[in-house]
Design a protein around this motif. Structure first.
Motif, PDB file in Angstrom:
ATOM      1  N   HIS A  55      10.219  -5.992  -5.690  1.00 57.56           N
ATOM      2  CA  HIS A  55       9.333  -7.060  -5.228  1.00 57.56           C
ATOM      3  C   HIS A  55       8.513  -7.559  -6.419  1.00 57.56           C
ATOM      4  O   HIS A  55       8.002  -6.759  -7.213  1.00 57.56           O
ATOM      5  CB  HIS A  55       8.410  -6.552  -4.123  1.00 57.56           C
ATOM      6  N   ALA A  69       6.935  -1.588   0.438  1.00 56.91           N
ATOM      7  CA  ALA A  69       7.552  -2.692  -0.306  1.00 56.91           C
ATOM      8  C   ALA A  69       9.060  -2.557  -0.321  1.00 56.91           C
ATOM      9  O   ALA A  69       9.608  -1.463  -0.191  1.00 56.91           O
ATOM     10  CB  ALA A  69       7.022  -2.731  -1.738  1.00 56.91           C
ATOM     11  N   SER A 124       6.582  -6.752   1.804  1.00 54.26           N
ATOM     12  CA  SER A 124       5.636  -5.912   1.074  1.00 54.26           C
ATOM     13  C   SER A 124       4.281  -6.010   1.749  1.00 54.26           C
ATOM     14  O   SER A 124       3.912  -7.073   2.270  1.00 54.26           O
ATOM     15  CB  SER A 124       5.520  -6.364  -0.395  1.00 54.26           C
TER      16      SER A 124
END
Length: 323
Positions: A195, A191, A179
């Motif tokens: 995440h 990302a 990310s």
């Protein structure tokens, strides 16, 4: 902040002979406090001045010259176009074709997704129905654009870029980071799906739903979540949980370039331009307040000196027999 000056001017003008100077000071401080409280978003922005972002930082040149072993980010490019005047019209203006073509030409194996007003709302309704009421209740279209980016990063993953940017080269080297945020972290992000940083981002939106644009989604909001996320990371976090900051500037334009379609409002300071304006406004307000108090105090002293000159010598000294 401009409305604070007339308030202080009116308060300071209440210096009648029977009003003690301490009362004038109290009223002035009360007015200043009211101005600050009424301007809470900018006050909070001012507090963020000087905050340096933690976490690893990389240059675009370093990323372009290396390639990791594990690909975290899927090959998807997200862009958002909402026709605020006619939501039913989902065709982006012709002047955005160059932006789309620059990305599809340099990255032919990437999936390109343009999110319109209708498809954006449908996405929220389908996957995040618990947020739909807040999404619909935003008074500004910009708030919907800001928050939609977070949900796209959390759910789909990929690379998001504002329509003001074009792709300069192959974006594959960026896929080997779990990310990242580009520069100020507002216009270009990437990302892997799910995440934890983007999960924290969307879970922090509801409590902020009725605040200003920058606090319900935008540079100031992102800076606070960035700080919160990195504060709770362990000393040596797993690579898949890290968020990298990629430098951006005239000397760092490797992957993306501005097409000049929009004037940059936020620079690489994560919104500190607005914070600086807030600080200057408070300083100006304090300067005006201090000046008014100084003039009032000086006028009071001058009045006392002139009045004492009219008294007999015995009264000037405080009693009979004193010169």
């Amino acid at each position: 902040m401009a409305f604070g000056i007339p308030i202080l001017t009116c308060i300071s003008s209440l210096t009648v002979p029977n009003m003690p100077a301490i009362t004038v000071r109290f009223l002035g401080l009360a007015a200043l406090s009211a101005v600050i409280l009424l301007n809470i978003p900018n006050t909070r922005a001012m507090i963020h001045i000087g905050h340096f972002f933690s976490g690893p930082s990389l240059t675009q040149a370093d990323i372009a010259s290396t390639r990791g072993q594990d690909q975290f980010i899927p090959k998807i490019i997200h862009q958002i176009y909402h026709n605020w005047d006619d939501p039913s019209n989902e065709t982006a203006p012709d002047d955005f074709d160059a932006t789309r073509q620059s990305c599809t030409t340099t990255n032919p194996d990437f999936e390109y997704r343009l999110w319109t007003a209708n498809s954006s709302r449908q996405f929220i309704e389908t996957h995040y129905e618990w947020f739909l009421q807040t999404y619909d209740s935003y008074p500004c279209h910009t708030q919907r654009l800001n928050t939609l980016r977070y949900f796209l990063m959390r759910h789909c993953g990929g690379i998001y870029m504002d329509l003001e940017y074009t792709c300069s080269r192959d974006l594959k080297p960026l896929l080997y980071l779990p990310s990242w945020v580009m520069g100020r972290g507002h216009g270009i992000t990437g990302a892997r799906p799910d995440h934890p940083y983007w999960i924290m981002m969307i879970e922090s939106l509801i409590p902020r739903g009725h605040r200003s644009i920058t606090h319900s989604g935008g540079p100031e909001f992102e800076s606070s979540i960035w700080k919160k996320y990195h504060a709770q990371l362990p000393t040596k976090p797993r690579k898949q949980d890290r968020v990298y900051r990629i430098k951006m500037g005239n000397q760092e334009e490797v992957f993306f370039k501005s097409n000049g379609r929009f004037k940059h409002v936020w620079d690489d300071s994560f919104g500190y331009v607005a914070s600086t304006k807030s600080l200057l406004g408070c300083l100006l307000l304090f300067a005006v307040f201090t000046l008014r108090l100084a003039r009032s105090w000086q006028a009071r002293k001058t009045y006392q000196r002139e009045y004492l000159k009219l008294l007999p010598a015995k009264d000037q000294g405080g009693g009979y027999g004193t010169v």
